[in-house]
Design an enzyme around this catalytic site. Structure first.
Site, PDB file in Angstrom:
ATOM      1  N   CYS A 219       0.812  -1.218   0.000  1.00 32.31           N
ATOM      2  CA  CYS A 219       0.000   0.000   0.000  1.00 32.31           C
ATOM      3  C   CYS A 219       0.845   1.268   0.000  1.00 32.31           C
ATOM      4  CB  CYS A 219      -0.964  -0.015   1.184  1.00 32.31           C
ATOM      5  SG  CYS A 219      -0.193   0.013   2.820  1.00 32.31           S
ATOM      6  N   HIS A 269      -2.983   5.863  15.769  1.00 31.55           N
ATOM      7  CA  HIS A 269      -1.821   6.745  15.698  1.00 31.55           C
ATOM      8  C   HIS A 269      -0.708   6.197  14.812  1.00 31.55           C
ATOM      9  CE1 HIS A 269      -3.630   9.164  18.850  1.00 31.55           C
ATOM     10  NE2 HIS A 269      -3.795   8.062  19.577  1.00 31.55           N
ATOM     11  N   GLU A 285      -5.814   1.816  -4.315  1.00 30.57           N
ATOM     12  CA  GLU A 285      -5.080   1.151  -3.237  1.00 30.57           C
ATOM     13  C   GLU A 285      -4.458  -0.153  -3.710  1.00 30.57           C
ATOM     14  OE1 GLU A 285      -7.318  -0.525  -0.043  1.00 30.57           O
ATOM     15  OE2 GLU A 285      -8.833  -1.416  -1.351  1.00 30.57           O
TER      16      GLU A 285
END
Length: 313
Positions: A219, A269, A285
């Site tokens: 990705c 995060h 993607e």
């Protein structure tokens, strides 16, 4: 050096994807192929490649190696067999032909000497042995010799060097400037296999771990490649890209922005997956092992983390 050449050749022959599906788009043959390959054979290579998801350049390289596209003087090309018992322009052994034969022209016959049947049969055989994701393995199955694999990949790269892949990026790009360049760069590789650790600044590459032996993109390899073509160098991983780029509030994202997800093993995060926003609700993607670069919706994904905008510095 041999490994570098093989990976480079594989990147060159993988070609580009078309539409939003998984099938490989066949780049338009360029001058090199048109000069060397008879028109009827070239049309058959492209047709079979499209139908079976195999780069036409590889089929053409095998046709060149086996029979010089039906023009070779060797035995077994137009009748009979060679000294090993192989027959036809794609040089099938009898057992392999029985297993993978194709009536490519719909005339009710399976004729190993007819390129309209033999070429799609070769594509079918390559696909059965792992192509296009495992191209080296598939070519090795065709002829069990490392030198043959290298020869086919070199020739395929030559045929593909001046091919025109612009028709493969037919998806509209609602952007301008650097974002448009990045999106078109990513769209060029629709249909390319996902490869863990794969993808460099110049295109697909062989991954590692579960991506070993697969030439493609993961990705973040895809997003990094795409934006590099637009003159913006991104960090390598999705976590690094999320930390390095300015974040964009939801609803203010634009085509070309990166969209991040927790993905597999990631967190809010430290996202584990990233794509490129294409338009309202869709992204480009490289999804996961076993799938291919695609255009896919993202709005309703529960693990969506947020957006970030690559900028030139």
């Amino acid at each position: 050096m041999v490994l570098v050449l093989l990976v480079g050749a594989l990147g060159a022959v993988l070609g580009a994807g078309g539409g939003g599906g998984d099938g490989l788009c066949q780049a338009t043959p360029g001058r090199t192929a048109k000069i060397d390959i008879p028109p009827a054979y070239l049309a058959l290579y492209v047709k079979a490649g499209t139908e079976y998801g195999i780069p036409w350049t590889v089929l053409a390289a095998i046709g060149d190696a086996e029979s010089d596209h039906g023009r070779g003087p060797g035995s077994g090309i137009r009748s009979g067999t060679n000294h090993m018992g192989a027959a036809g322009p794609m040089q099938f052994m009898p057992g392999t032909w029985r297993a993978y034969r194709v009536d490519g022209n719909g005339d009710g016959r399976y004729d190993v000497y007819d390129p309209a049947d033999a070429i799609p049969a070769a594509a079918r055989y390559l696909k059965a042995n792992g192509a296009p994701a495992h191209m080296k393995r598939a070519i090795f199955a065709y002829n069990h010799a490392d030198w043959y694999v290298r020869k086919v990949l070199r020739r395929a790269a030559e045929y593909g060097r001046d091919a025109d892949a612009s028709a493969c990026a037919a998806v509209p790009v609602p952007a301008s400037g650097r974002a448009a360049v990045a999106l078109r760069a990513a769209l060029r590789w629709l249909g390319t296999p996902y490869s863990w650790g794969g993808g460099g600044l110049s295109g697909p590459s062989e991954g590692f771990g579960r991506g070993a032996g697969i030439v493609g993109f993961d990705c973040s390899g895809l997003t990094r490649y795409a934006w590099h073509q637009a003159g913006v160098t991104l960090p390598r991983t999705s976590q690094e890209q999320w930390r390095a780029l300015p974040h964009v509030p939801a609803g203010q994202e634009r085509p070309g922005d990166l969209v991040f997800f927790k993905g597999s093993g990631g967190t809010q995060h430290a996202p584990g997956h990233v794509g490129l926003v294409l338009d309202n609700g869709r992204m480009i993607e490289a999804p996961r092992t076993g799938l291919k670069v695609r255009v896919h919706p993202f709005r309703n994904r529960p693990d969506l983390v947020g957006y970030a905008r690559p900028t030139a510095r």
